[in-house]
Design a protein around this motif. Structure first.
Motif, mmCIF file in Angstrom:
data_model
loop_
_atom_site.group_PDB
_atom_site.id
_atom_site.type_symbol
_atom_site.label_atom_id
_atom_site.label_comp_id
_atom_site.label_asym_id
_atom_site.label_seq_id
_atom_site.Cartn_x
_atom_site.Cartn_y
_atom_site.Cartn_z
ATOM 1 N N UNK A 173 -13.358 -3.210 -19.659
ATOM 2 C CA UNK A 173 -13.592 -2.339 -18.498
ATOM 3 C C UNK A 173 -13.215 -0.910 -18.762
ATOM 4 N N UNK A 174 -12.094 -0.655 -19.444
ATOM 5 C CA UNK A 174 -11.681 0.707 -19.750
ATOM 6 C C UNK A 174 -12.355 1.209 -21.014
ATOM 7 N N UNK A 175 -12.290 0.400 -22.107
ATOM 8 C CA UNK A 175 -12.923 0.833 -23.352
ATOM 9 C C UNK A 175 -13.228 -0.370 -24.231
ATOM 10 N N UNK A 229 -12.032 -3.042 -14.704
ATOM 11 C CA UNK A 229 -12.519 -4.407 -14.511
ATOM 12 C C UNK A 229 -13.577 -4.737 -15.560
ATOM 13 N N UNK A 230 -13.496 -6.034 -16.053
ATOM 14 C CA UNK A 230 -14.521 -6.570 -16.946
ATOM 15 C C UNK A 230 -15.170 -7.760 -16.238
ATOM 16 N N UNK A 280 -10.342 -6.755 -19.135
ATOM 17 C CA UNK A 280 -10.468 -5.816 -18.025
ATOM 18 C C UNK A 280 -10.060 -4.402 -18.432
ATOM 19 N N UNK A 281 -9.116 -4.281 -19.398
ATOM 20 C CA UNK A 281 -8.691 -2.966 -19.852
ATOM 21 C C UNK A 281 -9.347 -2.571 -21.157
ATOM 22 N N UNK A 282 -8.813 -3.126 -22.289
ATOM 23 C CA UNK A 282 -9.258 -2.706 -23.616
ATOM 24 C C UNK A 282 -9.732 -3.918 -24.404
ATOM 25 N N UNK A 305 -9.990 -9.114 -15.512
ATOM 26 C CA UNK A 305 -11.050 -9.642 -16.358
ATOM 27 C C UNK A 305 -11.617 -10.887 -15.698
ATOM 28 N N UNK A 306 -12.914 -11.052 -15.673
ATOM 29 C CA UNK A 306 -13.539 -12.249 -15.106
ATOM 30 C C UNK A 306 -13.245 -13.472 -15.955
#
Length: 1641
Positions: A402-404, A422-423, A429-431, A450-451
């Motif tokens: 989600x972030x990178x 968010x992923x 969700x983050x990296x 993260x899902x």
């Protein structure tokens, strides 16, 4: 060429090869040596390109005979045997194709039809059909030669150059690049270096930039970095394109930058999608307000920023203080990066924010087969190196990461925040770390969802098979097994927090370290992270941290090391219930873990791992670990039971670290117990260090380090060497010299070429550059070139290692060249007795040697008799040529036959072979084959003569080989050596044996060739001929008029000057006659005499010159040419000059005059007297009566007081009470006074008026009127000088300003004089309106009065009104002109503003001033042009009335209304007022527009004043002012005022020069003071001049009173005692003279 094979023995048989026509082309028989009963090949040759029959004939005992014909490869092309159709003979046919074989140095053309020389860049060292070989078969060599036969012709390029594409030569590396040692490639100079040498550049030619300057790779110069400010979105892309290395693109914080293309702001290498390029440069993008952060905002389907440079060697882009927001990666682009996409680049990011960006799409993904994808909502990095610090990733969304999303990259995050990203529907969700090396330091990872797995971070490698088709870089450690390549991820997290992250359906609520990943997490806290979903899988779990693998990773060395990690309040809702830590199929090493208990950590057995086997039960508790106190800063524990000890040098320790951290590579630390990385110092240039070093190591030889903090030293490269330790620059690396090579890239010294080889290449990188020495040469160890065997020696071997291999040439041979493989035998005519000779000795002259290789002088034999040799070293002696002989042997030259002899034979061996020349022949030279026959005209009586004699003149010899000469006959002649005698020409004669013909003399002729002078015929009298040898009497021409000739004359004689002869063919001088009076002849031979010109005379005979004709004296004339005498003018006429040539020169005398006695002038007639003006007038009291030509007394009742009057005047009564008396007479009875005509006292009479005029009143009024021009001239001068300072832009000296301050009264400035400024603020515009509208109003009023009263009984007031109108406009015109014209000049200041020069408060570019400028232009038409034009029109229309006597003109009432325009001027100068107006306009306002402030302006004004002086001096336009006691000449005054103005302008010019020379304030004080005095004195010049004139006139008038008294008679004399009365009488006389002149006109 073919080989024939025969077997099954034969005897006496043969093989024949026949062509198509049956002709034999080759054969084999027993005599060819073919043994019987054997298969023996024998070569045969047949022409190619034809077909042949082979016939085998069996021999006497042949049986079973057969043959084969095979090509060079052994293939059978024809055969025959006894089994063939013809048992006694066998035959077969075959065809031969032509295969072209080219000689050395050549190859076939494209059609294989011809052999051509090898082109440059190629060679051919064998004779074959193959193409020429390229010189780059081994290494990139070049060859400039054509037709090369050996590879040795191919050579390498010099350092700093590369081969041309066709290998025909080399070209230098372009500026900014350097060449490799072998010249194969040019490379760009590194970043922040430059090269401007342009020739043979090496790496050492790339010089470092000066401090404060930068350069891109391949630069020719360094530059100072700049900042490019961008304040609009449209300029962003262009700014990045324009930026150079080191430049900063600074964005405005108050502008939101939005991309227009789907790919966002696109910073890329050239490609189809690139908007601009940042290849090979280093730039920064920053915000002008770091606190505000500049916003770059995307939109649906538009990414914010895209960077691709294809280079990770330099940080191509630095991003600082930028907010990337609202971006979305475009559909179909799986790599994502809604805010930022970086591909194959090196980027630094600092202080940036990534928020609300999206990397996802809902359409089908062709790569993954999924319906939803997209990676890296905030940023996506692939194949890149990224440095991120102090940045925030917030509220970004992606399918994964989600972030990178980090893929095959190296990324460092320091002091960053990754929050609320968010992923969905995938992981991280983050990296998301995919096969990359990622370091996270001092970061916070919080609230990310993260899902699936990895709420905060996911790190995994790639175990899949790969052919590396994308050119991907393997990060971490690369392992190979049967399953292919493993791309290992490396995750390092230090001193960070992982808080409140969620894995919605998988492992690792905080962090998931997955398969194929190494990891190290130190001093990091996990809190409130959740792994949800309730999954019942043994491989799923870990609320805080999960480490999962696929098995076998421990064997590969993959592991997760935890040190100083703490957990609190983490939750695992899956079956594993591993709330803090979960490990599955992975090697998890727990060195230090610590819950939220400050100062303690749990300690497991060193190296122990938490491992859950596949299918086993997860374990996530830490109860089996012991909690120990943390070591103090700067300490660590070597073992669990070991006490805390100080960190060793090269390391440092923070609180909670189990092991002390190593100082980074490139730094060192000499102290123990260091607590921070700050204790690690950077290694200096020339040194390096590994991680954890206590000291830096100097760079080894062959290496260098030009930067501080170097983790390793840079190798010099192959072909270079560096013997020094600790080198700090690439300049320490030197190219291997010729004769050596450097195969190692870090050589301390170069390897010498082996003996027997050599290398000319500088910087050779391999031993194959050492070429074996050819035959005739040798090479010692380390040779740059093979030494050539010296002359006189040879060497047949290759690869020789010393000079000893060169052998001396044997006797009979020699070698003059160096480097030969064999010595040449002595040629014929030469020999050599010694060994080692460089040249064979030649046989001496007179000898010969017809053998080669002679080793002795004895081989040189003497030349036999009849031969000779004058050259050294001949193979045979030459036979004596014809004309020569030789009786001896060994002669070097044959003897020539003497003069007068000849020898027709070759090889004569005796002097007797030389025979004497016969009569009629001769030989002047020695050694002739035959004697020369005497030519025609020459003869020889004797034998053995050396030359033939010429026939003497007057004789001839017509034939060659003559032995005598014949004499010439009469009328012929000849020169010496004549072949025939020539006939004399017509007009000449000769006697027998003559050498020349004599021409008949001048004055004679002869029409044939004569035998003597008696035959020449003389010319007749009256004719002459100057021709010598004339052939006809027609050359005797008759004498022309003016000449004569006796018989036999060669020329006619001319008549002398003063005589003439009109006849032709005159025979004597008696025919010449003297010129008559009135005529002359100046030249000899005149046919006629010339007339004296009109106005001249001559009375004598025989005049010989025009000077004899004298001019007619005054009073006479000669009106025709050829006059013997001049005639007098008729009575009453005269001529005053000499040379009168027509009677019209005689001028009538006036009626009052008569001719003088000599008619040269006129004198007054009888009864007339001469006046003071030189006129003949009647004396006072007399007049010329009608019908008479003499003076008679005035009639009674009439009088004439002055001789200046023509007529007597009647005495009439003009004043009431006066009486008319008889005219008083003088002693002669002449009426000369007016005493009898009664007029009141102090009155005078005007005969044409019916009234008398008071004398005193009229005199005062007239004198006042006559003074007006003087007042006007002075006033106009005051006007001009008062405006001069402004017009010339000049500050006058102080005394001059004080002296002339009163002049400003001539131009009264109402606004300046009156205190309007106290009540109303005024400027130039106000003055312009006031000074133009007030006169206009006053003019309107005056013109209204003029037209209203013009036709009334008050019309006199009408004229006064119009006169006032003219007077007012005339006096204010200069002031108005200056004011109007000063509205236009403006001055420009340094800031670009334009202000009015007359008033600096007014902006010239304002609309208000533009309006006033238009108004000023209208006023130019009204005043500057209109007023002078109107005045001139009035004067021109009335010029006839004005151009009359002043008394008559001034009394004309019809022009009284314009009297102001002409009353001061002479009648003929009616136009003068217009000239004065134009002059004043030009000298005031006009100067403002002409080069204001320049010296040229002053010079132009002075020239204008001089022109005015010329006009006044030429026309004298002003009336003369006459007073009672003096006369004021206004013309003189006007001239004096103009000269005074010129003097003032000259002073202005000097002042201008002083200002220009030293500035206004710096001008010489003495010079300005002196000039000030001159300025003041110049203002009184005219006054002094006129005062002198008035005084002079007063003296003259006083003298005149006596004259008036004499002319006035006794009564006047009686009044002379009264001075006033005398003056009045004088004035009366002057008025009378004026009246008389007016009547005469």
């Amino acid at each position: 060429m073919y080989d024939s094979w025969a077997d099954d023995g034969w005897y006496g048989g043969s093989l024949s090869i026949l062509d198509a026509s049956g002709e034999l082309v080759a054969s084999l028989t027993q005599s060819d040596g073919i043994p019987a009963n054997t298969a023996d090949p024998h070569p045969i040759c047949v022409p190619c390109g034809g077909c042949y029959d082979s016939v085998l004939v069996r021999g006497s005992y042949g049986y079973g005979l057969s043959f084969d014909i095979r090509d060079a490869g052994g293939a059978i092309v024809a055969e025959a045997s006894g089994a063939d159709e013809h048992p006694s003979e066998g035959e077969d046919s075959f065809c031969v194709e032509c295969t072209m074989v080219c000689p050395l140095g050549q190859g076939p053309d494209d059609d294989d039809a011809n052999c051509l020389d090898c082109v440059p860049g190629k060679y051919s060292d064998t004779a074959s059909s193959d193409a020429c070989i390229s010189c780059d078969r081994v290494s990139p060599l070049v060859n400039p030669l054509t037709g090369s036969t050996t590879y040795d012709d191919c050579d390498s390029c010099m350092v700093g150059s590369i081969p041309l594409p066709d290998l025909s030569g080399c070209e230098a590396c372009p500026l900014g690049k350097y060449g490799l040692p072998w010249g194969g490639e040019c490379l760009p100079c590194p970043t922040n270096t430059y090269d401007s040498s342009g020739t043979e550049s090496t790496l050492q030619s790339c010089l470092p930039c000066e401090p404060g300057t930068v350069s891109s790779p391949g630069s020719t110069e360094c530059r100072v970095p700049t900042t490019i400010s961008v304040d609009r979105a449209s300029a962003f892309a262009m700014a990045i394109l324009d930026a150079g290395t080191g430049d900063t693109v600074e964005l405005a914080s108050d502008v939101t930058f939005s991309p227009q293309g789907d790919f966002g702001f696109h910073a890329s290498a050239p490609s189809a999608n690139s908007a601009f390029s940042i290849v090979e440069k280093v730039i920064s993008v920053s915000c002008d307000d770091p606190a505000a952060k500049c916003a770059i905002s995307g939109s649906d389907e538009r990414r914010v920023f895209y960077i691709i440079t294809n280079s990770r060697d330099e940080p191509a882009v630095s991003l600082a203080d930028i907010r990337f927001t609202a971006g979305r990666s475009p559909d179909g682009w799986i790599s994502g990066g809604g805010g930022l996409r970086v591909y194959q680049s090196r980027v630094a990011i600092a202080g940036c924010e990534f928020s609300s960006n999206v990397a996802r799409y809902d359409t089908f993904n062709e790569y993954t087969g999924a319906s939803f994808s997209g990676r890296g909502g905030g940023a996506s990095f692939k194949l890149s190196t990224i440095f991120i610090s102090n940045s925030v990733f917030r509220d970004n969304l992606a399918a994964a990461g989600g972030a990178m999303y980090i893929e095959y990259s190296i990324v460092s995050l320091t002091s960053c925040t990754v929050v609320d990203n968010e992923a969905n529907p995938q992981n991280a969700g983050g990296i998301f770390v995919d096969s990359s090396s990622v370091s996270i330091l001092l970061c916070t990872i919080q609230g990310n969802i993260s899902a699936r797995s990895g709420g905060g971070v996911v790190s995994q490698g790639n175990f899949e098979n790969s052919d590396n088709s994308e050119g991907l870089v393997v990060f971490g450690t690369e392992f190979s097994d049967q399953s292919g390549i493993i791309f290992v991820a490396q995750l390092t997290i230090s001193e960070s927090q992982v808080v409140g992250n969620t894995a919605s359906a998988g492992s690792g609520g905080g962090i998931l370290v997955g398969h194929g990943s190494n990891g190290t997490i130190t001093d990091t806290h996990f809190e409130s992270n959740i792994a949800t979903g309730g999954l019942a899988s043994a491989s799923v779990g870990g609320g805080g941290l999960a480490h999962t693998g696929v098995g076998g990773e421990a064997a590969l060395g993959l592991r997760l090391i935890l040190s100083g990690v703490s957990f609190s309040d983490n939750l695992d809702e899956n079956e594993a219930q591993a709330h803090d830590l979960f490990s599955y199929n992975a090697n998890t090493v727990v060195r230090e873990t610590c819950p939220s208990q400050g100062g303690y950590y749990f300690l497991a057995q060193e190296g122990a791992a938490l491992t859950v086997n596949e299918g086993g039960t997860a374990s996530g508790t830490l109860s089996s670990f012991t909690c120990l106190a943390q070591c103090a800063p700067g300490e660590d524990r070597k073992t669990p039971n070991h006490p805390c000890t100080a960190c060793i040098p090269g390391k440092y320790g923070n609180v909670g670290f189990y092991d002390c951290s190593a100082c980074p590579a490139g730094s060192f630390n000499v102290d123990s117990g260091s607590t921070s990385v700050v204790a690690c110092s950077a290694c200096s240039p020339g040194t390096y260090s590994d991680a954890g070093s206590a000291e830096c190591t100097p760079c080894a030889p062959g290496r260098y380090s030009n930067e501080a903090s170097a983790p390793s030293c840079t190798e010099c490269g192959a072909g270079y060497f560096n013997p020094d330790v600790g080198s700090t620059s690439s300049t320490s690396c030197s190219l291997c010299p010729a004769g050596t090579y450097g195969a190692d890239s870090s050589s301390a010294e170069c390897t010498e070429c082996a003996a027997g080889t050599a290398s000319q290449v500088v910087g050779a990188s391999a031993s194959n550059y050492c070429i074996e020495c050819s035959s005739g040469s040798y090479g010692v160890t380390g040779s740059a070139s093979c030494g050539l065997c010296p002359a006189g020696s040879f060497n047949p071997d290759v690869g020789s290692t010393s000079l000893a291999a060169c052998l001396p040439c044997p006797t009979g041979t020699a070698s003059g060249d160096e480097g030969v493989q064999s010595c040449a035998g002595c040629a014929v005519g030469r020999y050599m007795e010694d060994t080692g000779a460089t040249a064979c000795d030649p046989c001496p002259t007179g000898t010969f040697n017809n053998n080669t290789g002679s080793a002795s002088l004895a081989s040189c034999l003497p030349c036999p008799a009849g031969t000779a040799s004058d050259e050294l070293g001949v193979g045979a002696c030459d036979q004596c040529v014809v004309g020569r002989y030789m009786e001896d042997t060994g002669a070097s030259a044959c003897e020539p036959c003497s003069e007068g002899t000849f020898n027709p034979s070759l090889g004569s061996a005796s002097a007797a072979s030389c025979q004497p020349c016969l009569a009629g022949k001769a030989s002047a030279v020695v050694g002739v084959e035959v004697c020369t026959v005497c030519a025609a005209g020459r003869y020889m009586e004797d034998t053995g003569a050396t030359s033939c004699d010429s026939c003497p003149s007057g004789s001839f010899a017509a034939d060659t080989n003559s032995t005598y000469c014949s004499p010439c006959g009469p009328s012929t002649f000849s020169d010496a050596g004549a072949e025939v005698c020539s006939s004399c020409a017509l007009g000449t004669y000769s006697e027998a044996s003559s050498s020349t013909c004599t021409p008949c003399p001048a004055g004679t002729s002869l029409n044939r060739a004569g035998a003597s002078s008696q035959d020449c015929v003389p010319c007749r009298s009256g004719t002459a001929s100057d021709a010598v040898g004339a052939i006809t009497e027609l050359t005797c021409a008759s004498c022309s008029p003016g000449s004569y000739a006796p018989a036999a004359s060669s020329s006619c004689s001319s008549c002398p000057p003063g005589s003439y002869n009109i006849n032709t063919a005159s025979t004597s001088s008696a025919a010449c006659s003297d010129c008559e009076p009135g005529k002359y002849s100046a030249a000899p031979g005149s046919a006629l005499c010339e007339d004296c010109p009109s106005g001249k005379q001559v009375s004598a005979h025989g005049s010989a010159s025009l000077d004899d004709c004298s001019d007619c004296v005054p009073g006479k004339f000669a009106d025709s040419a050829g006059s013997a005498t001049c005639s007098f003018c008729a009575p009453g006429k005269y001529v005053g000059t000499a040379g009168a040539f027509t009677e019209s020169f005689c001028t009538d005398c006036a009626a009052t005059k008569a001719s003088s006695a000599d008619y040269s002038r006129c004198v007054c007639a009888e009864t007339f007297v001469t006046s003071r003006g030189g006129n003949c007038v009647c004396p006072p009291g007399q007049e010329v009566k009608a019908g008479t030509d003499s003076c008679l007394p005035c009639l009674e009742g009439f009088f004439k007081p002055s001789s200046s009057l023509d007529k007597c005047e009647a005495c009439d009564t003009f004043v009431e009470g006066s009486t008319m008396n008889l005219g008083a007479a003088d002693e002669d009875g002449m009426a000369t006074s007016v005493s009898g005509c009664a007029c009141p006292e102090l009155h005078y009479m005007l005969p044409d008026l019916n009234e008398s005029t008071p004398l005193i009143g009229t005199r005062m009024k007239g004198e006042l009127k006559a003074w007006k021009p003087a007042f006007k001239s002075v006033y106009q001068y005051m006007q001009i000088v008062a405006m001069l300072g402004f017009s010339l832009d000049m500050n006058f000296p102080e005394k001059f300003n004080e002296t002339t301050s009163f002049l400003s009264l001539a131009n009264v400035d109402v606004i300046t004089v009156l205190p309007f400024g106290c009540y109303v603020r005024t400027n130039h515009h106000d003055k312009l309106m006031l000074y133009t509208l007030l006169p206009a109003f006053a003019s309107a009023v005056l013109l209204l009065i003029f037209f209203a009263l013009k036709r009334t009984r008050h019309k006199s007031f009408s004229g006064e009104a119009f006169s006032a109108f003219l007077t007012m406009n005339s006096f204010i015109l200069p002031m108005l002109t200056s004011l109007i014209f000063s509205t236009f000049p403006c001055t420009t200041f340094d800031d670009g503003s334009r202000l009015l020069m007359a008033d600096l408060s007014i902006d010239c570019d304002s609309k208000t001033h533009q309006s006033y400028s238009d108004y000023a232009k209208a006023m130019v038409a009204v005043y500057v042009v209109g007023i002078p034009a109107m005045c001139h029109t009035l004067l021109y229309v009335n010029r006839a009335k004005i151009n009359r006597p002043v008394v008559v003109r001034d009394s004309d009432e019809s022009i009284k209304f314009i009297q102001f325009l002409f009353e001061h001027y002479e009648p003929a100068c009616w136009w003068m007022e217009t000239v004065e107006m134009v002059r004043r306009i030009m000298m005031t306002g006009g100067l403002v527009l002409i080069l204001r402030g320049s010296a040229e302006q002053i010079i132009l004004a002075a020239l204008l004043s001089v022109a005015s002086v010329r006009i006044i001096a030429r026309n004298k336009p002003f009336l003369v002012a006459k007073g009672a006691g003096f006369t004021l000449n206004n013309n003189h005054l006007a001239e004096a005022m103009q000269w005074q103005l010129v003097a003032t302008l000259v002073c202005c010019l000097l002042l201008r020069f002083l200002e220009v020379g030293g500035g206004r304030e710096e001008a010489s004080v003495l010079a300005r003071s002196t000039l000030d005095i001159v300025f003041v004195c110049a203002q009184f010049g005219a006054a002094l001049f006129m005062a002198g004139n008035v005084a002079k006139d007063a003296v003259l008038r006083r003298r005149r009173r006596g004259v008036v008294a004499v002319e006035g008679g006794e009564d006047a004399g009686a009044d002379a005692d009264d001075e006033e009365t005398a003056l009045l009488r004088a004035r009366i006389l002057e008025l009378e003279d004026e009246l008389a002149e007016a009547k005469n006109k």
